[in-house]
Design a protein around this motif. Structure first.
Motif, PDB file in Angstrom:
ATOM      1  N   GLN A   1       0.815  -1.190  -0.090  1.00  0.00           N
ATOM      2  CA  GLN A   1      -0.134   0.065   0.033  1.00  0.00           C
ATOM      3  C   GLN A   1       0.690   1.392  -0.203  1.00  0.00           C
ATOM      4  N   GLY A   2       1.851   1.172   0.776  1.00  0.00           N
ATOM      5  CA  GLY A   2       2.758   2.304   0.743  1.00  0.00           C
ATOM      6  C   GLY A   2       3.411   2.509  -0.590  1.00  0.00           C
ATOM      7  N   LEU A   3       3.961   1.400  -0.991  1.00  0.00           N
ATOM      8  CA  LEU A   3       4.679   1.408  -2.321  1.00  0.00           C
ATOM      9  C   LEU A   3       3.682   1.905  -3.600  1.00  0.00           C
ATOM     10  N   LEU A   4       2.610   1.556  -3.523  1.00  0.00           N
ATOM     11  CA  LEU A   4       1.601   1.908  -4.592  1.00  0.00           C
ATOM     12  C   LEU A   4       0.773   2.987  -4.217  1.00  0.00           C
TER      13      LEU A   4
ATOM     14  N   PHE B   1      -2.865   4.655  -8.706  1.00  0.00           N
ATOM     15  CA  PHE B   1      -3.453   3.275  -8.123  1.00  0.00           C
ATOM     16  C   PHE B   1      -4.652   3.254  -7.541  1.00  0.00           C
ATOM     17  N   ALA B   2      -5.365   2.268  -7.948  1.00  0.00           N
ATOM     18  CA  ALA B   2      -6.668   1.951  -7.055  1.00  0.00           C
ATOM     19  C   ALA B   2      -6.345   0.792  -6.341  1.00  0.00           C
ATOM     20  N   LEU B   3      -6.098   0.436  -5.226  1.00  0.00           N
ATOM     21  CA  LEU B   3      -5.568  -0.751  -4.449  1.00  0.00           C
ATOM     22  C   LEU B   3      -6.846  -1.297  -3.869  1.00  0.00           C
ATOM     23  N   GLN B   4      -6.718  -2.531  -3.839  1.00  0.00           N
ATOM     24  CA  GLN B   4      -7.799  -3.621  -3.130  1.00  0.00           C
ATOM     25  C   GLN B   4      -6.841  -4.322  -2.270  1.00  0.00           C
TER      26      GLN B   4
ATOM     27  N   GLU C   1      14.203  -7.496   0.213  1.00  0.00           N
ATOM     28  CA  GLU C   1      15.357  -6.685   0.631  1.00  0.00           C
ATOM     29  C   GLU C   1      15.588  -5.405  -0.282  1.00  0.00           C
ATOM     30  N   ASN C   2      15.075  -5.364  -1.507  1.00  0.00           N
ATOM     31  CA  ASN C   2      15.388  -4.443  -2.499  1.00  0.00           C
ATOM     32  C   ASN C   2      13.968  -3.710  -2.931  1.00  0.00           C
ATOM     33  N   LEU C   3      13.467  -2.492  -2.489  1.00  0.00           N
ATOM     34  CA  LEU C   3      12.075  -2.244  -2.736  1.00  0.00           C
ATOM     35  C   LEU C   3      12.363  -1.709  -4.142  1.00  0.00           C
TER      36      LEU C   3
END
Ligand SMILES: Nc1ncnc2c1ncn2[C@@H]1O[C@H](COP(=O)(O)OP(=O)(O)OP(=O)(O)O)[C@@H](O)[C@H]1O
Ligand SMILES: [Mg+2]
Length: 454
Positions: A19-22, A27-30, A106-108
């Protein structure tokens, strides 16, 4: 348009992370916390991307993925796995998953890159569907992919010139799509229902080309057993496409010029002038200016056909077209051969994007055809593209700044990953291809922490 992403994970921390990344407007997250939840969401919404955990409280993410894919074969999904499950994940990628990510992350940046690529691919798939739908309403018009600004400009010129009756000259390297553009111009013209006659001026000897264009009366020459109409006559009311016009002999250039001036022609063996109203499209992969300067092409003919010029840029100058075209050809050949190869792995996409494509679109089309033919159904690795995939993994910008030892490891990891993918995990084959002893191949795989197919 927002990208609709579904995150399926029972672990609140992972959900938060994505959620933080997107976050943001794009974005529309679910989210869903188990298989049942996810099924419900998937039934209600057409997601651009599904990110799913392998281990869910009420089932397995991979099974859920297979279920979704049987209904939506192009659904893009990324699997999250623990280190111990990587072996399954590799198999899953072979079964059509876009990619997998191992926990703990490890790698965002890598996460973001994988998600970005998946969404890009989804967008391209959807664009192709829209294109196909619009074109199905207009039979006869070829499907032309034009995602780059350079090709958009070309298509605008095509749309503007098509309905007018002007002569069009299409100029471009071999394989850039000159023929498909000529067909499009005809399909978008008032003459679309009338015939389009095409002939390659470089492919026939002069006398045969002449007879094909002008037609002949019975007895005009020894083998002229019966009257035969030529392309000038057949194209009356329609379009005549003269491909590789630079290869026309001086004599025929002179005759063509006369036909264009008089708007009429005479069959060979006859002096009767017959009017013909055809629209002329010419194509060349040689520079007509240079041919003219060298005395090979008549200036007066040049000025007559050089009315509206459509210049097709080489593929290397419009790289944004590469991936959408590759997906389009993938879809095309899958249908043609009744297969379900794909999707392309992210590495395959990178390889396609970086290749020089001296043979332009035709080369790309053949590369994808080959990949579909030689691959079992499932993801396509770079090695499937023939020579292209056999190249060494390129040094990324960041790698050149790493300490040598780390850069070397990166290279080795990419190399062996590629090698194993291309041999489908077969160590003997990998040893043979790489020229490294079997034992050492094992050693490298273990040291680099790569997974082997069970
Ligand atoms: N923009 C495009 N979208 C989809 N397919 C394309 C596109 N451009 C080219 N193609 C396909 O690539 C192949 C090569 O294109 P085409 O034959 O039109 O090129 P060409 O410039 O006439 O090549 P040559 O000079 O070798 O005759 C064809 O199969 C064509 O359908
Ligand atoms: Mg051609």
């Amino acid at each position: 348009m927002k990208s609709r992403v579904l995150i399926v994970d029972d672990d609140p921390f992972t959900r938060k992370l994505f959620q933080g990344l997107l976050r943001g407007n794009a974005f529309a997250l679910q989210t869903a916390i188990n298989v049942a939840d996810a099924r419900k969401a998937l039934r209600a919404t057409d997601f651009n991307l599904v990110i799913l955990d392998q281990r869910l409280p009420d089932g397995n993410g991979l099974d859920l993925f297979s279920e979704v894919r049987s209904e939506r074969p192009r659904q893009l999904a990324i699997l999250i796995t623990g280190h111990a499950e990587v072996r399954d994940a590799v198999r899953a990628v072979r079964e059509g998953l876009f990619d997998y990510l191992t926990k703990p992350f490890e790698n965002l940046e890598e996460l973001e890159a994988v998600i970005g690529k998946a969404l890009e691919m989804d967008r391209a798939y959807r664009e192709i569907d829209i294109l196909r739908e619009t074109l199905e309403a207009r039979p006869g018009a070829p499907l032309i992919i034009s995602c780059s600004s350079a090709m958009e400009k070309v298509m605008l010129e095509v749309r503007q010139a098509a309905p007018l009756d002007t002569t069009v000259l299409i100029d471009g390297e071999s394989g850039t799509g000159k023929e498909i553009i000529a067909k499009q111009i005809h399909a978008l013209s008032k003459r679309a229902k009338q015939p389009l006659l095409e002939i390659n001026c470089g492919a026939l000897p002069e006398s045969l080309l002449e007879a094909t264009l002008f037609g002949y009366e019975k007895g005009a020459f020894t083998s002229a057993a019966k009257m035969t109409s030529g392309y000038f006559e057949e194209a009356d009311g329609g379009t005549l496409f003269l491909d590789e016009i630079a290869d026309m002999s001086p004599k025929l250039q002179a005759s063509l010029l006369r036909v264009l001036q008089e708007r009429s022609f005479a069959r060979l063996g006859s002096t009767v002038q017959r009017p013909s109203d055809f629209r002329l499209i010419c194509a060349t992969n040689k520079s007509l200016e240079l041919e003219m300067q060298a005395g090979n092409f008549r200036a007066d003919l040049y000025y007559r056909i050089n009315v509206v010029v459509v210049r097709l840029p080489p593929l290397r100058q419009r790289r944004e077209d590469v991936v959408p075209m590759a997906l389009f050809f993938l879809d095309y050949f899958n249908r043609k051969f009744g297969k379900q190869a794909g999707p392309f792995t992210p590495e395959a996409i990178a390889a396609l994007e970086c290749a020089p494509w001296p043979g332009n679109v035709r080369e790309l089309k053949h590369a994808v055809e080959r990949a579909v033919v030689i691959n079992a159904d499932g993801p396509i690795a770079p090695s499937s593209f023939g020579i292209l995939g056999k190249g060494l993994p390129s040094i990324t910008e960041s790698a050149s700044l790493l300490p040598y030892r780390e850069a070397q490891e990166d290279f080795q990891r990419a190399y062996f990953k590629n090698l194993l993918e291309s041999t489908d995990g077969n160590i003997s084959e990998a040893a043979r291809l790489s020229g490294i002893a079997r034992q050492n191949v094992y050693g490298h795989i273990e040291r680099l922490g790569l997974v082997m197919k069970s």
